[in-house]
Design an enzyme around this catalytic site. Structure first.
Site, mmCIF file in Angstrom:
data_model
loop_
_atom_site.group_PDB
_atom_site.id
_atom_site.type_symbol
_atom_site.label_atom_id
_atom_site.label_comp_id
_atom_site.label_asym_id
_atom_site.label_seq_id
_atom_site.Cartn_x
_atom_site.Cartn_y
_atom_site.Cartn_z
ATOM 1 N N ARG A 47 0.819 -1.214 0.000
ATOM 2 C CA ARG A 47 0.000 0.000 0.000
ATOM 3 C C ARG A 47 0.853 1.264 0.000
ATOM 4 O O ARG A 47 0.540 2.246 -0.687
ATOM 5 C CB ARG A 47 -0.939 -0.015 1.199
ATOM 6 C CG ARG A 47 -2.024 -1.082 1.087
ATOM 7 C CD ARG A 47 -3.048 -0.980 2.192
ATOM 8 N NE ARG A 47 -4.115 -1.953 2.023
ATOM 9 C CZ ARG A 47 -5.177 -2.048 2.810
ATOM 10 N NH1 ARG A 47 -5.303 -1.222 3.840
ATOM 11 N NH2 ARG A 47 -6.093 -2.956 2.580
ATOM 12 N N ASP A 156 -14.884 10.318 13.403
ATOM 13 C CA ASP A 156 -13.918 9.352 12.883
ATOM 14 C C ASP A 156 -12.551 10.008 12.907
ATOM 15 O O ASP A 156 -12.441 11.243 12.806
ATOM 16 C CB ASP A 156 -14.278 8.915 11.458
ATOM 17 C CG ASP A 156 -13.617 7.603 11.076
ATOM 18 O OD1 ASP A 156 -14.280 6.552 11.152
ATOM 19 O OD2 ASP A 156 -12.422 7.622 10.719
#
Length: 288
Positions: A47, A156
């Site tokens: 990633r 979040d």
């Protein structure tokens, strides 16, 4: 944090050494509370290699320097998105919402109608389906809820998903998954494709890191934090559980994910009430 394995993992021309992985893992733990074992090294390498290639960064050491440099907030946010997965949809784990509807909301709606303040928190709300699910259920039970002091907070750690939640625009295939009994609450999206205003007005979205001290003055009547603590190690989980317990009203509910387990000091104050559902005991009392 110790990372085993002498083999370096090449990815797209980049090499993530054990030392580099340990530095990234330590950074993620310090800033996000994420606990990453050495088994995550191939995933992290793959990633991050894409991220380095996009930025024309030569190696992981330069990337780490960028994470610790000035104006690094945006880069840190991208790293967080790369290391975590935002899997969410409306009415996920429906038994929790059945408990919300049948046990939690009736007294809270009555409290609001009598002039009381009601607050529900979706911690780790991702792109917003969870708080919007709450809003649908509440509106189905009390269509004039907007007249009362009844609000939902969605937070979040990832600013990117919070912006998505604020935009409140969802693909039609996700809207189609809403149970038929609630579809009448979203018969037509706003002209700009957003969730209806009566649902949006109930919810406030914001960025919040659960491993940092909570900034709230008032307490919550219910907290949903599902499939977030799975990223934390046990000591971090226990700190977060205790922080939730301390921010719940007496008798308030805490909902956690199926793969998560309650432990630590909070366990003495939170009484089990169904699958991964807990009720906060009154001051001076212990959970039985």
């Amino acid at each position: 944090m110790s990372v085993a394995g002498p083999i370096e993992t090449p990815s797209d021309g980049f090499t993530l050494t054990d030392q580099d992985f340990e530095a990234i893992a330590d950074f993620a733990y310090k800033h996000f509370g994420l606990a990453m074992s050495s088994s995550k090294k191939p995933l992290v390498s793959a990633r991050l290699a894409r991220q380095l290639r996009q930025q024309n960064v030569v190696n992981f050491k330069d990337y780490l320097a960028a994470l610790n440099g000035k104006n690094s907030d945006k880069e840190r946010s991208k790293l967080l998105s790369l290391l975590t997965t935002n899997v969410t949809h409306f009415f996920r784990e429906p038994h929790h919402f059945e408990t919300l509807r049948n046990d939690v909301l009736p007294p809270l709606i009555e409290k609001a109608r009598n002039g009381g303040r009601v607050r529900i928190w979706s911690a780790g709300c991702s792109k917003g389906p969870e708080p919007f699910t709450m809003a649908m259920i509440i509106h189905s039970m009390c269509p004039d809820i907007g007249k009362y002091d009844f609000k939902i907070l969605g937070t979040d750690i990832d600013p990117q998903v919070v912006e998505f939640a604020k935009a409140a625009k969802y693909p039609q295939d996700e809207i189609d998954q809403i149970p038929s009994e609630y579809r009448s609450l979203v018969p037509k999206m706003d002209p700009d494709g957003r969730m209806p205003e009566n649902l949006r007005s109930m919810i406030t979205f914001g960025v919040l890191n659960l491993i940092e001290p909570f900034p709230f003055k008032g307490k919550f009547d219910a907290i949903f934090c599902r499939n977030v603590a799975i990223y934390f190690d046990t000591p971090t989980q226990q700190k977060v559980w205790l922080a939730f317990q301390q921010n719940l009203t007496p008798g308030g509910y805490l909902f956690i994910g199926h793969s998560e387990r309650m432990s630590g000091p909070a366990e003495k104050k939170l009484k089990t009430s169904g699958i991964t559902t807990y009720i906060n005991t009154p001051p001076g009392g212990d959970a039985q």
